[in-house]
Motif scaffolding. Sequence first.
Motif, short mmCIF file in Angstrom:
data_model
loop_
_atom_site.label_atom_id
_atom_site.label_comp_id
_atom_site.label_asym_id
_atom_site.label_seq_id
_atom_site.Cartn_x
_atom_site.Cartn_y
_atom_site.Cartn_z
N LEU A 1 33.87 7.37 -16.84
CA LEU A 1 33.43 6.07 -16.35
C LEU A 1 33.67 6.06 -14.85
N LYS A 2 32.60 5.89 -14.04
CA LYS A 2 32.69 5.98 -12.58
C LYS A 2 32.40 4.62 -11.95
N GLU A 3 33.22 4.24 -10.99
CA GLU A 3 32.99 3.00 -10.26
C GLU A 3 31.78 3.20 -9.35
N ILE A 4 30.83 2.27 -9.41
CA ILE A 4 29.62 2.39 -8.58
C ILE A 4 29.43 1.21 -7.64
N GLY A 5 30.27 0.19 -7.76
CA GLY A 5 30.11 -0.95 -6.87
C GLY A 5 31.09 -2.06 -7.19
N ASP A 6 31.17 -2.99 -6.26
CA ASP A 6 32.00 -4.16 -6.50
C ASP A 6 31.40 -5.35 -5.78
N ASN A 7 31.86 -6.52 -6.16
CA ASN A 7 31.42 -7.76 -5.54
C ASN A 7 32.58 -8.75 -5.64
N PRO A 8 32.43 -9.96 -5.14
CA PRO A 8 33.55 -10.90 -5.14
C PRO A 8 34.07 -11.25 -6.54
N THR A 9 33.28 -11.03 -7.57
CA THR A 9 33.72 -11.41 -8.92
C THR A 9 34.17 -10.24 -9.79
N GLY A 10 34.08 -9.00 -9.30
CA GLY A 10 34.54 -7.88 -10.11
C GLY A 10 34.01 -6.54 -9.66
N LYS A 11 34.09 -5.56 -10.57
CA LYS A 11 33.65 -4.19 -10.28
C LYS A 11 32.65 -3.73 -11.34
N VAL A 12 31.77 -2.79 -10.93
CA VAL A 12 30.75 -2.25 -11.82
C VAL A 12 30.98 -0.75 -11.97
N PHE A 13 30.89 -0.28 -13.22
CA PHE A 13 31.09 1.12 -13.55
C PHE A 13 29.89 1.62 -14.35
N GLU A 14 29.66 2.94 -14.36
CA GLU A 14 28.62 3.52 -15.21
C GLU A 14 29.12 4.82 -15.81
N GLN A 15 28.45 5.22 -16.92
CA GLN A 15 28.85 6.40 -17.66
C GLN A 15 27.65 6.89 -18.46
N ASP A 16 27.43 8.20 -18.47
CA ASP A 16 26.40 8.78 -19.32
C ASP A 16 26.92 8.86 -20.76
N ARG B 1 22.56 5.42 -20.19
CA ARG B 1 23.57 5.08 -19.19
C ARG B 1 24.28 3.81 -19.65
N ARG B 2 25.57 3.88 -19.76
CA ARG B 2 26.40 2.73 -20.14
C ARG B 2 26.89 2.07 -18.86
N VAL B 3 26.71 0.77 -18.74
CA VAL B 3 27.15 0.02 -17.56
C VAL B 3 28.25 -0.94 -18.01
N VAL B 4 29.37 -0.93 -17.29
CA VAL B 4 30.50 -1.78 -17.60
C VAL B 4 30.76 -2.69 -16.40
N VAL B 5 30.89 -3.97 -16.65
CA VAL B 5 31.23 -4.93 -15.60
C VAL B 5 32.60 -5.49 -15.92
N ARG B 6 33.55 -5.29 -15.03
CA ARG B 6 34.90 -5.81 -15.20
C ARG B 6 35.10 -6.95 -14.22
N LEU B 7 35.20 -8.15 -14.74
CA LEU B 7 35.34 -9.33 -13.90
C LEU B 7 36.78 -9.52 -13.47
N THR B 8 36.95 -10.03 -12.26
CA THR B 8 38.26 -10.37 -11.73
C THR B 8 38.44 -11.87 -11.87
N PHE B 9 39.43 -12.27 -12.62
CA PHE B 9 39.70 -13.69 -12.81
C PHE B 9 40.83 -14.11 -11.90
N LYS B 10 40.66 -15.25 -11.27
CA LYS B 10 41.69 -15.75 -10.34
C LYS B 10 42.36 -16.95 -10.91
#
Length: 66
Positions: A29-44, A57-66
């Motif tokens: 699972l590789k990190e491919i980007g981030d934004n103010p609300t979390g990070k985006v990962f992808e994996q074959d 391609r599997r895409v995972v979005v991990r949200l950052t909760f404040k």
Amino acid sequence: MFLVEIAKSKAYFIIRQHASMPYEELGELKEIGDNPTGKVFEQDVLIEYERESIKARRVVVRLTFK
């Protein structure tokens, strides 16, 4: 089965991963980007159904909760 049929017709799809969806990880699972609300990962991954298989391609979005 429907995902294999969609891929065989050279179309694309986006679905939410369910616990019953079997897949094989083909890489890390590789990190491919981030934004103010979390990070985006992808994996074959490999999805198989009754001797048919597709690479996806599997895409995972991990949200950052404040």
